[in-house]
Enzyme design. Structure first.
Site, short mmCIF file in Angstrom:
data_model
loop_
_atom_site.label_atom_id
_atom_site.label_comp_id
_atom_site.label_asym_id
_atom_site.label_seq_id
_atom_site.Cartn_x
_atom_site.Cartn_y
_atom_site.Cartn_z
NE ARG A 122 -1.38 -1.25 3.86
CZ ARG A 122 -1.77 -1.22 5.07
NH1 ARG A 122 -3.00 -0.57 5.36
NH2 ARG A 122 -0.67 -1.33 5.83
CD GLN A 146 6.56 30.90 12.30
OE1 GLN A 146 6.20 31.76 12.95
NE2 GLN A 146 7.41 30.95 11.10
CG HIS A 206 18.52 31.97 7.46
ND1 HIS A 206 17.77 31.36 6.41
CD2 HIS A 206 19.15 32.91 6.72
CE1 HIS A 206 17.68 31.87 5.43
NE2 HIS A 206 18.67 32.84 5.28
CE LYS A 221 15.52 28.15 11.91
NZ LYS A 221 16.28 28.59 10.88
CE1 TYR A 244 13.92 25.54 7.69
CE2 TYR A 244 12.02 25.43 6.34
CZ TYR A 244 13.40 25.61 6.49
OH TYR A 244 13.83 26.39 5.51
CD GLU A 294 14.65 34.79 12.23
OE1 GLU A 294 15.43 34.17 11.53
OE2 GLU A 294 13.81 34.65 13.19
CG ASP A 303 20.19 33.94 2.57
OD1 ASP A 303 19.84 34.46 3.76
OD2 ASP A 303 19.59 32.93 2.12
#
Length: 201
Positions: free
Chosen positions: A23, A47, A62, A72, A132, A143, A169
């Protein structure tokens, strides 16, 4: 689910057990008790993010100000990426070191990186889809970015030529510039913050 600590303190690889038959297959890609056992505290989920990238795109490096930072738990649900964890914590014994884990829709591994660690990845396939789970919501004022092509870090991105980067970036400082500007996390403060999370229970 197997949990393997990586060479950078505060980062782990999670390898799920896949159950397949005619399956299809089933797996537990996140298991709170296994993560808490490894990390020392639960993931306070704030989040969930999803990104889709073309082959050759590099996202990162980051990180977020600590406290509260942003831990994360990352996996790739379609295609493949080379996930990169960079130790940007001033005072860490592995400061400036980076480590990679291939995340894909075959082995279905995940990585967890603690608050203060830098994160990025390179899409190895078109439509590479990464999810994430994050301990904090997106907060632009906290950030930070370090340039992913900083030769002093020397990440070996698997891309021919110059990878495609976002404008943010591409304009990021080098690790040395970020350290000089005082925007990098401090290792002792990151460890102390994690200890405070463990003591909440």
């Amino acid at each position: 689910m197997k949990v393997n600590p990586l060479g950078i303190e505060g980062a782990w690889e999670f390898v799920p057990q896949q159950h397949g038959d005619a399956r299809g297959l089933f797996l537990e890609w996140y298991k709170a008790e296994r993560m808490e056992e490894a990390v020392g505290h639960p993931l306070d989920l704030k989040q969930g993010n999803l990104s889709v990238s073309a082959a050759g795109v590099v996202r990162g490096i980051h990180f977020a100000d600590v406290p509260p930072g942003q831990a994360k738990y990352v996996t790739c649900v379609r295609g493949a990426v080379l996930d990169v964890i960079v130790d940007v914590r001033v005072g860490s014994p592995t400061f400036g070191r980076w480590e990679t884990v291939r995340l894909d829709d075959q082995d279905r591994k995940a990585v967890y990186l603690s608050e203060g660690l830098g994160h990025g990845f390179c899409a190895l396939t078109d439509g590479a889809t990464v999810t994430y789970l994050c301990s904090e919501g997106y907060a632009p004022q906290r950030e930070r970015t370090v340039h992913p092509l900083d030769p002093a870090i020397g990440v070996e991105w698997p891309v021919e030529g110059v990878p495609e980067l976002s404008a943010k970036d591409a304009e990021g400082p080098t690790l040395a510039e970020a350290r000089e500007a005082g925007i990098l996390p401090v290792y002792e403060e990151c460890v102390a913050f994690r200890a405070s999370l463990a003591n909440r229970g």
